[in-house]
Design a protein around this motif. Structure first.
Motif, mmCIF file in Angstrom:
data_model
loop_
_atom_site.group_PDB
_atom_site.id
_atom_site.type_symbol
_atom_site.label_atom_id
_atom_site.label_comp_id
_atom_site.label_asym_id
_atom_site.label_seq_id
_atom_site.Cartn_x
_atom_site.Cartn_y
_atom_site.Cartn_z
ATOM 1 N N GLN A 287 82.687 -67.424 -31.390
ATOM 2 C CA GLN A 287 82.604 -68.467 -32.409
ATOM 3 C C GLN A 287 81.925 -69.729 -31.869
ATOM 4 O O GLN A 287 81.506 -69.785 -30.721
ATOM 5 C CB GLN A 287 83.998 -68.734 -32.965
ATOM 6 N N ASP A 288 81.883 -70.727 -32.741
ATOM 7 C CA ASP A 288 81.119 -71.940 -32.448
ATOM 8 C C ASP A 288 81.829 -72.812 -31.394
ATOM 9 O O ASP A 288 82.918 -73.331 -31.658
ATOM 10 C CB ASP A 288 80.971 -72.707 -33.776
ATOM 11 N N PRO A 289 81.224 -72.984 -30.207
ATOM 12 C CA PRO A 289 81.884 -73.768 -29.161
ATOM 13 C C PRO A 289 82.186 -75.199 -29.611
ATOM 14 O O PRO A 289 83.247 -75.753 -29.279
ATOM 15 C CB PRO A 289 80.871 -73.800 -28.014
ATOM 16 N N ALA A 290 81.279 -75.788 -30.403
ATOM 17 C CA ALA A 290 81.474 -77.188 -30.817
ATOM 18 C C ALA A 290 82.725 -77.312 -31.687
ATOM 19 O O ALA A 290 83.489 -78.277 -31.566
ATOM 20 C CB ALA A 290 80.247 -77.670 -31.581
ATOM 21 N N LEU A 291 82.947 -76.295 -32.544
ATOM 22 C CA LEU A 291 84.120 -76.338 -33.423
ATOM 23 C C LEU A 291 85.396 -76.411 -32.584
ATOM 24 O O LEU A 291 86.296 -77.215 -32.832
ATOM 25 C CB LEU A 291 84.138 -75.087 -34.315
ATOM 26 N N TYR A 292 85.445 -75.562 -31.544
ATOM 27 C CA TYR A 292 86.662 -75.520 -30.729
ATOM 28 C C TYR A 292 86.788 -76.750 -29.845
ATOM 29 O O TYR A 292 87.894 -77.270 -29.648
ATOM 30 C CB TYR A 292 86.722 -74.203 -29.954
ATOM 31 N N ALA A 293 85.670 -77.247 -29.335
ATOM 32 C CA ALA A 293 85.721 -78.492 -28.566
ATOM 33 C C ALA A 293 86.330 -79.583 -29.447
ATOM 34 O O ALA A 293 87.243 -80.308 -29.026
ATOM 35 C CB ALA A 293 84.313 -78.883 -28.126
ATOM 36 N N ASP A 294 85.860 -79.668 -30.689
ATOM 37 C CA ASP A 294 86.320 -80.740 -31.574
ATOM 38 C C ASP A 294 87.782 -80.572 -31.973
ATOM 39 O O ASP A 294 88.530 -81.543 -32.041
ATOM 40 C CB ASP A 294 85.427 -80.817 -32.819
ATOM 41 N N ILE A 295 88.176 -79.317 -32.234
ATOM 42 C CA ILE A 295 89.584 -79.092 -32.615
ATOM 43 C C ILE A 295 90.493 -79.517 -31.456
ATOM 44 O O ILE A 295 91.487 -80.212 -31.632
ATOM 45 C CB ILE A 295 89.832 -77.614 -32.986
ATOM 46 N N ILE A 296 90.125 -79.113 -30.248
ATOM 47 C CA ILE A 296 90.980 -79.410 -29.096
ATOM 48 C C ILE A 296 90.964 -80.915 -28.801
ATOM 49 O O ILE A 296 92.007 -81.537 -28.633
ATOM 50 C CB ILE A 296 90.520 -78.599 -27.861
ATOM 51 N N LEU A 297 89.767 -81.498 -28.809
ATOM 52 C CA LEU A 297 89.666 -82.919 -28.457
ATOM 53 C C LEU A 297 90.305 -83.834 -29.503
ATOM 54 O O LEU A 297 90.734 -84.936 -29.174
ATOM 55 C CB LEU A 297 88.195 -83.307 -28.256
ATOM 56 N N SER A 298 90.370 -83.369 -30.756
ATOM 57 C CA SER A 298 90.905 -84.277 -31.777
ATOM 58 C C SER A 298 92.411 -84.123 -31.941
ATOM 59 O O SER A 298 93.021 -84.824 -32.744
ATOM 60 C CB SER A 298 90.210 -84.025 -33.108
ATOM 61 N N SER A 299 93.013 -83.236 -31.182
ATOM 62 C CA SER A 299 94.464 -83.081 -31.296
ATOM 63 C C SER A 299 95.126 -84.266 -30.576
ATOM 64 O O SER A 299 94.814 -84.540 -29.417
ATOM 65 C CB SER A 299 94.862 -81.754 -30.657
ATOM 66 N N PRO A 300 96.034 -84.981 -31.281
ATOM 67 C CA PRO A 300 96.522 -86.264 -30.763
ATOM 68 C C PRO A 300 97.066 -86.218 -29.335
ATOM 69 O O PRO A 300 96.662 -86.997 -28.505
ATOM 70 C CB PRO A 300 97.617 -86.669 -31.751
ATOM 71 N N ASP A 301 97.984 -85.310 -29.038
ATOM 72 C CA ASP A 301 98.595 -85.347 -27.702
ATOM 73 C C ASP A 301 98.173 -84.121 -26.881
ATOM 74 O O ASP A 301 98.948 -83.606 -26.070
ATOM 75 C CB ASP A 301 100.125 -85.425 -27.829
ATOM 76 N N ALA A 302 96.936 -83.652 -27.081
ATOM 77 C CA ALA A 302 96.538 -82.403 -26.417
ATOM 78 C C ALA A 302 96.650 -82.523 -24.895
ATOM 79 O O ALA A 302 97.256 -81.667 -24.242
ATOM 80 C CB ALA A 302 95.131 -82.015 -26.825
#
Ligand SMILES: O=C(O)C(=O)C[C@]1(C(=O)O)C=C[C@@H](O)C=C1
Length: 370
Positions: free
Chosen positions: A293-308
């Protein structure tokens, strides 16, 4: 007649019966779209399956066999009943504008709204010069753009029709919801479909709903989703985002690290598969599908998670605690902790055992070994 010919004959009869079933289901689909009945009816399914299981037992057929066949047939029903269209819950509604409707998830919603009789307009990234025309008279504005651009795009709306519903499909909810409440004084709702764009129907799919404002004025939109078969789950944006830390960020990040680890260890996937037990194969599939899948999508999902970050650091600590246990050859300690976690899982452990067994059986059926 030779035995295999007889089996072919029975299978052909099964095929004829399945064709008949599909035809009947298509008729049910017509009735449902005309009368606005939901495509997924859990009570009918439960009653029907219970009866078929009983009948199977009295014929000496394993009840799970007929249940598997019927559940698979019903998957076809959802998808075929979808194609006959849906009743328009709000016939008075003006156009529905899908912002980012050219993306995969956007396209899915465009299709579903069209199947439900609404006029749908798409506002893509090239269309902002005509935004005022596209948004004129809108009853719903649905934002489905990449997560990093959601707030910025919501902030572009200066004059939405006062009574239009503003909603978004982003996988975090607090920031988009606050942005929507800032730019629009009418009904606002944050939505998060818990599925990807490749589903064949909405039946049994979950959509998380985070109230923003004026729920009674956006209720018709939720009723439309329910007609599609979706299950709506209300949550506060805060609870949603916290849960997503585990459900999404943690899940994807650990799959990402697992993939990195396999690569760095120079693992031979062919060989891993050859030696894999069914559950390991499933695990490999779960990890491997991330990288399709799209690497950018997963980068963004992970990076935008508040307390990741905090969560991942705590996870690493647990890894090192568990490693100390091994370093000290502390077998009893390992067993104690294992039992504590098992107690914590409680009855879910058994439930997950059962569910995964079913999944493995289905995955196994699909295997072909020469
Ligand atoms: O009986 C219905 O309402 C149908 O739409 C048919 C059917 C089926 O395939 O048997 C499909 C979906 C429903 O959830 C229940 C049953």
């Amino acid at each position: 007649m030779r035995l295999r010919d007889k089996i072919d004959d029975v299978d052909q009869q099964l095929l004829q019966l399945l064709a008949q079933r599909l035809k009947l289901v298509a008729e049910v689909g017509e009735v449902k779209s005309e009368h606005g009945l939901p495509i997924y009816v859990p009570s009918r399914e439960a009653a029907m399956l219970a009866r078929r299981r009983q009948e199977a037992e009295s014929l000496g057929v394993p009840p799970d066999l007929i249940e598997d066949i019927l559940r698979r047939a019903m998957r076809e029903s959802y998808s075929s009943e979808k194609d006959t269209g849906f009743k328009t819950v709000n016939p008075a509604a003006g156009p529905i504008v899908v912002v980012g409707g050219k993306g995969q998830l956007g396209r899915l919603f465009v299709q579903m709204f069209e199947l439900s009789g609404y006029e749908v307009r798409v506002l893509g990234s090239q269309d902002w010069a005509q935004a005022d025309d596209i948004l004129a008279g809108a009853s719903v504005v649905m934002v489905t753009v990449p997560i990093t651009r959601t707030v910025e795009i919501i902030e572009k709306f200066s004059t939405l029709p006062a009574d239009c519903i503003l909603c978004d499909l982003t996988s975090t909810k607090s920031d988009p919801l606050n942005a929507m409440l800032r730019v629009h004084q009418g009904p606002v709702v944050g939505l998060h479909p818990m599925f990807g764009p490749d589903i064949s129907s909405f039946a049994k799919q979950v959509i998380v709903v985070c109230d923003g404002r004026d729920s009674e004025r956006y209720q018709w939109l939720l009723d439309q989703f329910a007609l599609w078969g979706a299950k709506l789950k209300s949550a506060t944006a805060k609870d949603h985002d916290e849960a997503m830390g585990l459900v999404q960020a943690m899940r994807h990040f650990s799959s990402f690290v697992y993939g990195m680890h396999l690569k760095s260890e120079n693992a031979d996937i062919e060989q891993l598969l050859a030696f894999s037990s069914p559950i390991y194969r499933l695990e490999l599939a779960m990890v491997g599908r991330l990288f399709a899948q799209d690497p950018a999508l997963y980068a963004d999902i992970i990076l935008s998670s508040p307390d990741a970050l905090g969560m991942f650091r705590r996870y690493i600590e647990r890894f090192s605690d568990a490693i100390s246990c091994l370093e000290n050859n502390d077998r009893d300690g390992f067993i104690r902790q294992f039992s504590e976690v098992a107690d914590w899982f409680g009855q879910y452990a058994e439930q997950f055992m059962g569910e995964s067994r079913q999944m493995l059986l289905v995955a196994h059926d699909r295997r072909h070994i020469d």
